[in-house]
Design a protein around this motif. Structure first.
Motif, PDB file in Angstrom:
ATOM      1  N   THR A   1       7.468  21.080  -7.329  1.00  0.00           N
ATOM      2  CA  THR A   1       6.264  21.452  -6.583  1.00  0.00           C
ATOM      3  C   THR A   1       6.472  21.287  -5.084  1.00  0.00           C
ATOM      4  O   THR A   1       6.875  20.222  -4.617  1.00  0.00           O
ATOM      5  N   ARG A   2       6.171  22.348  -4.337  1.00  0.00           N
ATOM      6  CA  ARG A   2       6.233  22.303  -2.875  1.00  0.00           C
ATOM      7  C   ARG A   2       4.900  21.777  -2.347  1.00  0.00           C
ATOM      8  O   ARG A   2       3.830  22.298  -2.694  1.00  0.00           O
ATOM      9  N   VAL A   3       4.968  20.727  -1.533  1.00  0.00           N
ATOM     10  CA  VAL A   3       3.764  20.103  -0.973  1.00  0.00           C
ATOM     11  C   VAL A   3       3.763  20.340   0.538  1.00  0.00           C
ATOM     12  O   VAL A   3       4.754  20.045   1.220  1.00  0.00           O
ATOM     13  N   ASP A   4       2.659  20.845   1.062  1.00  0.00           N
ATOM     14  CA  ASP A   4       2.597  21.159   2.492  1.00  0.00           C
ATOM     15  C   ASP A   4       2.966  19.954   3.357  1.00  0.00           C
ATOM     16  O   ASP A   4       3.816  20.038   4.240  1.00  0.00           O
ATOM     17  N   ARG A   5       2.284  18.843   3.097  1.00  0.00           N
ATOM     18  CA  ARG A   5       2.537  17.612   3.859  1.00  0.00           C
ATOM     19  C   ARG A   5       2.510  16.442   2.886  1.00  0.00           C
ATOM     20  O   ARG A   5       1.523  16.255   2.173  1.00  0.00           O
ATOM     21  N   LEU A   6       3.571  15.672   2.856  1.00  0.00           N
ATOM     22  CA  LEU A   6       3.685  14.559   1.913  1.00  0.00           C
ATOM     23  C   LEU A   6       3.892  13.252   2.669  1.00  0.00           C
ATOM     24  O   LEU A   6       4.858  13.100   3.429  1.00  0.00           O
ATOM     25  N   VAL A   7       2.995  12.311   2.451  1.00  0.00           N
ATOM     26  CA  VAL A   7       3.162  10.953   2.976  1.00  0.00           C
ATOM     27  C   VAL A   7       4.039  10.204   1.983  1.00  0.00           C
ATOM     28  O   VAL A   7       3.699  10.082   0.806  1.00  0.00           O
ATOM     29  N   LEU A   8       5.193   9.700   2.465  1.00  0.00           N
ATOM     30  CA  LEU A   8       6.159   9.040   1.593  1.00  0.00           C
ATOM     31  C   LEU A   8       6.374   7.602   2.069  1.00  0.00           C
ATOM     32  O   LEU A   8       7.293   7.311   2.835  1.00  0.00           O
ATOM     33  N   PRO A   9       5.515   6.661   1.616  1.00  0.00           N
ATOM     34  CA  PRO A   9       5.663   5.272   2.039  1.00  0.00           C
ATOM     35  C   PRO A   9       6.796   4.578   1.264  1.00  0.00           C
ATOM     36  O   PRO A   9       7.293   5.080   0.251  1.00  0.00           O
ATOM     37  N   THR A  10       7.169   3.405   1.725  1.00  0.00           N
ATOM     38  CA  THR A  10       8.095   2.566   0.974  1.00  0.00           C
ATOM     39  C   THR A  10       7.351   1.921  -0.193  1.00  0.00           C
ATOM     40  O   THR A  10       6.133   1.730  -0.134  1.00  0.00           O
ATOM     41  N   PRO A  11       8.043   1.574  -1.275  1.00  0.00           N
ATOM     42  CA  PRO A  11       7.380   0.824  -2.355  1.00  0.00           C
ATOM     43  C   PRO A  11       6.968  -0.563  -1.850  1.00  0.00           C
ATOM     44  O   PRO A  11       7.723  -1.218  -1.130  1.00  0.00           O
ATOM     45  N   GLY A  12       5.772  -0.990  -2.241  1.00  0.00           N
ATOM     46  CA  GLY A  12       5.305  -2.308  -1.824  1.00  0.00           C
ATOM     47  C   GLY A  12       5.270  -3.329  -2.936  1.00  0.00           C
ATOM     48  O   GLY A  12       4.875  -4.481  -2.714  1.00  0.00           O
ATOM     49  N   PHE A  13       5.705  -2.926  -4.125  1.00  0.00           N
ATOM     50  CA  PHE A  13       5.571  -3.778  -5.310  1.00  0.00           C
ATOM     51  C   PHE A  13       6.518  -3.216  -6.354  1.00  0.00           C
ATOM     52  O   PHE A  13       6.999  -2.078  -6.229  1.00  0.00           O
ATOM     53  N   GLY A  14       6.872  -3.993  -7.370  1.00  0.00           N
ATOM     54  CA  GLY A  14       7.740  -3.456  -8.402  1.00  0.00           C
ATOM     55  C   GLY A  14       8.337  -4.514  -9.295  1.00  0.00           C
ATOM     56  O   GLY A  14       7.912  -5.675  -9.301  1.00  0.00           O
ATOM     57  N   HIS A  15       9.333  -4.107 -10.049  1.00  0.00           N
ATOM     58  CA  HIS A  15       9.982  -4.992 -11.014  1.00  0.00           C
ATOM     59  C   HIS A  15      10.800  -6.082 -10.315  1.00  0.00           C
ATOM     60  O   HIS A  15      11.232  -5.935  -9.173  1.00  0.00           O
ATOM     61  N   GLY A  16      11.043  -7.148 -11.080  1.00  0.00           N
ATOM     62  CA  GLY A  16      11.976  -8.182 -10.641  1.00  0.00           C
ATOM     63  C   GLY A  16      11.590  -8.824  -9.327  1.00  0.00           C
ATOM     64  O   GLY A  16      10.458  -9.276  -9.138  1.00  0.00           O
ATOM     65  N   PRO A  17      12.510  -8.880  -8.376  1.00  0.00           N
ATOM     66  CA  PRO A  17      12.224  -9.551  -7.100  1.00  0.00           C
ATOM     67  C   PRO A  17      11.064  -8.934  -6.338  1.00  0.00           C
ATOM     68  O   PRO A  17      10.458  -9.583  -5.491  1.00  0.00           O
ATOM     69  N   TRP A  18      10.726  -7.666  -6.657  1.00  0.00           N
ATOM     70  CA  TRP A  18       9.646  -6.990  -5.947  1.00  0.00           C
ATOM     71  C   TRP A  18       8.264  -7.353  -6.473  1.00  0.00           C
ATOM     72  O   TRP A  18       7.245  -6.877  -5.958  1.00  0.00           O
ATOM     73  N   LEU A  19       8.196  -8.230  -7.484  1.00  0.00           N
ATOM     74  CA  LEU A  19       6.898  -8.671  -7.993  1.00  0.00           C
ATOM     75  C   LEU A  19       6.130  -9.506  -6.970  1.00  0.00           C
ATOM     76  O   LEU A  19       4.920  -9.690  -7.090  1.00  0.00           O
ATOM     77  N   THR A  20       6.815 -10.017  -5.961  1.00  0.00           N
ATOM     78  CA  THR A  20       6.100 -10.759  -4.915  1.00  0.00           C
ATOM     79  C   THR A  20       5.189  -9.841  -4.121  1.00  0.00           C
ATOM     80  O   THR A  20       4.155 -10.271  -3.610  1.00  0.00           O
ATOM     81  N   GLY A  21       5.554  -8.578  -4.024  1.00  0.00           N
ATOM     82  CA  GLY A  21       4.775  -7.634  -3.226  1.00  0.00           C
ATOM     83  C   GLY A  21       4.984  -7.846  -1.730  1.00  0.00           C
ATOM     84  O   GLY A  21       5.238  -8.964  -1.278  1.00  0.00           O
ATOM     85  N   THR A  22       4.886  -6.786  -0.974  1.00  0.00           N
ATOM     86  CA  THR A  22       4.932  -6.913   0.477  1.00  0.00           C
ATOM     87  C   THR A  22       3.574  -7.411   0.979  1.00  0.00           C
ATOM     88  O   THR A  22       2.566  -7.303   0.279  1.00  0.00           O
ATOM     89  N   PRO A  23       3.513  -7.977   2.191  1.00  0.00           N
ATOM     90  CA  PRO A  23       2.205  -8.408   2.722  1.00  0.00           C
ATOM     91  C   PRO A  23       1.189  -7.276   2.734  1.00  0.00           C
ATOM     92  O   PRO A  23       0.002  -7.497   2.465  1.00  0.00           O
ATOM     93  N   GLU A  24       1.646  -6.050   3.028  1.00  0.00           N
ATOM     94  CA  GLU A  24       0.726  -4.914   3.066  1.00  0.00           C
ATOM     95  C   GLU A  24       0.176  -4.594   1.682  1.00  0.00           C
ATOM     96  O   GLU A  24      -1.018  -4.282   1.534  1.00  0.00           O
ATOM     97  N   PHE A  25       1.026  -4.675   0.662  1.00  0.00           N
ATOM     98  CA  PHE A  25       0.554  -4.380  -0.688  1.00  0.00           C
ATOM     99  C   PHE A  25      -0.393  -5.480  -1.179  1.00  0.00           C
ATOM    100  O   PHE A  25      -1.405  -5.194  -1.829  1.00  0.00           O
ATOM    101  N   ARG A  26      -0.077  -6.734  -0.867  1.00  0.00           N
ATOM    102  CA  ARG A  26      -0.966  -7.828  -1.277  1.00  0.00           C
ATOM    103  C   ARG A  26      -2.334  -7.697  -0.615  1.00  0.00           C
ATOM    104  O   ARG A  26      -3.377  -7.914  -1.253  1.00  0.00           O
ATOM    105  N   ALA A  27      -2.357  -7.330   0.660  1.00  0.00           N
ATOM    106  CA  ALA A  27      -3.633  -7.132   1.350  1.00  0.00           C
ATOM    107  C   ALA A  27      -4.418  -5.986   0.727  1.00  0.00           C
ATOM    108  O   ALA A  27      -5.648  -6.058   0.573  1.00  0.00           O
TER     109      ALA A  27
END
Length: 306
Positions: free
Chosen positions: A130-156
């Motif tokens: 799918t072609r999207v006119d404008r796509l905001v592509l942020p970094t992941p803020g949460f996830g498996h393993g070590p990423w379960l802590t979440g970034t400060p932005e995701f926790r907020a």
């Protein structure tokens, strides 16, 4: 912002689940790769011509999954960016896996999760290139393993959306898995464990039998929570009170999972859970291990849960 982005779903089954985003020149964007379980990262898919077109501005939410735990850890992990946009996007997009039919689940069992996390913005499942006119592509803020802590932005982001929860439930809660259907989801001798916890005044709770809002209210009300490792303890840290106590015991050969769940709970809620290994012997893979109820009872007693 990626202009004229090409969003590729996962179209071929495989362990590395290739999918992601290409820019208008046909270059793959590694930022779109997903962090998967067991330390895996998704691979780049082959570039194919766009089949569909999505006008407007959309935010790339994550990688689609129908399982509750994986949905939390893969599909919603970029939504923190909603709090940092001047104008809300027209929609959210999630490329899906080749063998999964997400739409019925999103409008069914996962609908309350979508409602709480997505701010009423439409969530679109991407099944074709799918072609999207404008796509905001942020970094992941949460996830498996070590990423379960979440970034400060995701926790907020999650704290803001879980701030208003109707508290309704007992102070002592045992989270049960006896109602789950598949053998690998079960806990050895859990009928005995339930009886032990009920005798100690715990309410035996089956999360999958209740709407999300009820689950959140019950978790928020509890001052003492006990259960085995699993998806319920990915949700609990979003709703737990800061003065609650928790004990998580191991049911699988996944010692690292307890460590990650402990870290998530401390990062999002504050309490450091008591981690217990009552297995008589470990088994390979996801097979539930035989448990020693006496070992579990002793550990819970020594830590003030019984």
């Amino acid at each position: 912002m990626v202009r004229a982005a090409l969003v590729m779903p996962n179209m071929v089954e495989g362990d590395d689940t290739p999918h992601g985003v290409f820019d208008r020149r046909g270059s793959f964007l590694p930022l779109s790769q997903a962090r998967l379980s067991r330390g895996r990262v998704s691979s780049a898919p082959p570039l194919e011509p766009a089949v569909d077109h999505l006008p407007g501005t959309h935010l790339y939410a994550g990688f689609g999954h129908t399982h509750f735990g994986h949905f939390m850890l893969e599909s919603l992990v970029r939504l923190w960016a909603l709090d940092h946009l001047e104008t809300p996007p027209d929609g959210l997009v999630v490329p899906t896996r080749a063998h999964m039919h997400m739409e019925p689940v999103l409008s069914g069992i996962l609908a309350p999760v979508v409602d709480r996390f997505c701010d009423g913005i439409p969530l679109r499942v991407i099944r074709t290139p799918t072609r999207v006119d404008r796509l905001v592509l942020p970094t992941p803020g949460f996830g498996h393993g070590p990423w379960l802590t979440g970034t400060p932005e995701f926790r907020a982001y999650t704290q803001k959306r879980f701030a208003q929860i109707k508290v309704d439930g007992p102070e002592k809660l045992y989270v049960s898995r006896t109602g789950l259907k598949r053998d690998h989801q079960r806990v050895d001798r859990e009928d005995e464990i339930e009886a032990m916890m009920e005798e100690a005044g715990y309410y035996v709770f089956h999360p999958q039998k209740h709407p999300l809002e009820t689950q959140l209210g019950v978790i928020r009300a509890a001052r003492s929570i006990v259960g085995s490792d699993g998806s319920a303890f990915h949700l609990a840290p979003f709703a737990m009170r800061s003065d609650a106590r928790a004990a998580i015991f191991m049911r699988r050969n996944r010692r690292e999972m307890l460590s990650y769940l402990s870290t998530q709970m401390q990062s999002f809620a504050g309490p450091k859970p008591v981690v217990i290994d009552p297995r008589q012997r470990p088994l390979t893979g996801e097979t539930p291990a035989p448990l020693c109820v006496d070992t579990l009872r002793t550990a819970l007693s020594e830590n003030g849960f019984l």
